[in-house]
Write a protein that holds these residues in place. Structure first.
Motif, PDB file in Angstrom:
ATOM      1  N   LEU A 206     -52.813   7.754  23.155  1.00  0.00           N
ATOM      2  CA  LEU A 206     -52.406   8.197  24.590  1.00  0.00           C
ATOM      3  C   LEU A 206     -50.658   7.896  23.784  1.00  0.00           C
ATOM      4  CD1 LEU A 206     -52.109   8.753  27.400  1.00  0.00           C
ATOM      5  CD2 LEU A 206     -52.304   6.448  27.740  1.00  0.00           C
TER       6      LEU A 206
ATOM      7  N   GLU B 101     -49.866  10.970  21.679  1.00  0.00           N
ATOM      8  CA  GLU B 101     -49.416  11.998  22.397  1.00  0.00           C
ATOM      9  C   GLU B 101     -48.789  11.974  23.306  1.00  0.00           C
ATOM     10  OE1 GLU B 101     -53.366  13.226  25.392  1.00  0.00           O
ATOM     11  OE2 GLU B 101     -54.643  11.925  23.841  1.00  0.00           O
TER      12      GLU B 101
ATOM     13  N   ALA C 243     -45.385  14.896  23.052  1.00  0.00           N
ATOM     14  CA  ALA C 243     -45.197  15.373  24.074  1.00  0.00           C
ATOM     15  C   ALA C 243     -43.908  15.344  24.868  1.00  0.00           C
ATOM     16  CB  ALA C 243     -45.938  15.018  25.253  1.00  0.00           C
TER      17      ALA C 243
ATOM     18  N   ILE D  59     -45.106  14.659  30.226  1.00  0.00           N
ATOM     19  CA  ILE D  59     -46.494  14.120  30.917  1.00  0.00           C
ATOM     20  C   ILE D  59     -46.920  13.351  31.579  1.00  0.00           C
ATOM     21  CG2 ILE D  59     -45.659  12.178  28.108  1.00  0.00           C
ATOM     22  CD1 ILE D  59     -45.242   9.786  30.152  1.00  0.00           C
TER      23      ILE D  59
ATOM     24  N   LEU E 198     -50.311  14.968  31.434  1.00  0.00           N
ATOM     25  CA  LEU E 198     -51.381  14.021  30.520  1.00  0.00           C
ATOM     26  C   LEU E 198     -51.694  12.169  31.125  1.00  0.00           C
ATOM     27  CD1 LEU E 198     -50.887  13.831  26.904  1.00  0.00           C
ATOM     28  CD2 LEU E 198     -50.318  12.166  27.863  1.00  0.00           C
TER      29      LEU E 198
ATOM     30  N   TRP F  94     -55.348  11.769  31.977  1.00  0.00           N
ATOM     31  CA  TRP F  94     -56.101  10.507  30.715  1.00  0.00           C
ATOM     32  C   TRP F  94     -57.504   9.807  30.678  1.00  0.00           C
ATOM     33  CZ3 TRP F  94     -56.186   5.810  29.458  1.00  0.00           C
ATOM     34  CH2 TRP F  94     -56.604   5.214  28.505  1.00  0.00           C
TER      35      TRP F  94
END
Length: 193
Positions: free
Chosen positions: A90, A93, A97, A183, A186, A190
């Motif tokens: 995470l 990511e 991003a 995000i 995301l 998640w």
């Protein structure tokens, strides 16, 4: 997604976060992720004003004891922990991003106001990119509930001598809002591995 203003400092942040996590669990709708976000001081040159930092380690920088030999964290005294590690995938990511730098975010109870203190923190925590006042408290509450945590900070001022005229709180908040826009999907999708 729920947004809470948890207050200033690790104790208030921990209490508010723990209350929210407990209420959600009792209602049968527990959270799967906690995000600690806000503004921070940035260690220069790694975290310039207006930049974002995502923590791969959330560390209580001043939880311990001063001794004649120097600072000793509580872990070396045989009590508790001073660090939490967000989920690595995470963190990567979020950094991809948003362009956020990845590193340690220190939690302090007293904001650094001198070059000497900034240098001491960097000596003890060479990977530190930012300091704030809430992350470790939020992480402790999340850990008590078995919920993963991540910390995202926007840099409003340099860590070191206090110069309020140089602070860029508006720019930092704008960067944080822009980062969250990137995000949000995301975070909402998640799932813990």
């Amino acid at each position: 997604m729920t947004v809470l203003a948890v207050g200033v400092g690790p104790a208030r942040a921990a209490a508010t976060t723990a209350s929210a996590l407990t209420a959600a669990a009792l209602a049968g709708a527990p959270y799967s992720l906690v995000v600690s976000a806000g503004i921070a001081g940035g260690f220069q040159p790694g975290a310039p004003l207006g930049s974002l930092v995502v923590a791969d380690e959330i560390t209580a920088a001043d939880l311990g004891a001063e001794t004649p030999a120097g600072f000793v964290p509580v872990t070396e005294l045989g009590f508790g922990t001073v660090s939490h590690r967000p989920p690595d995938s995470l963190v990567r990511e979020i950094a991809a991003a948003t362009g956020a730098a990845i590193g340690t975010v220190l939690t302090v109870s007293t904001v650094t106001g001198t070059a000497e203190r900034a240098a001491e923190l960097r000596r003890r925590h060479p990977r530190a990119l930012a300091e704030a006042m809430e992350g470790f408290g939020v992480a402790e509450a999340a850990a008590a509930h078995g919920v993963p945590v991540v910390e995202l900070r926007a840099v409003s001022n340099p860590v070191g001598p206090r110069d309020r005229a140089a602070w860029r709180i508006g720019d930092a908040l704008a960067a944080l809002a822009e980062g969250f826009g990137k995000i949000r999907p995301l975070l909402e999708s998640w799932k813990p591995v």
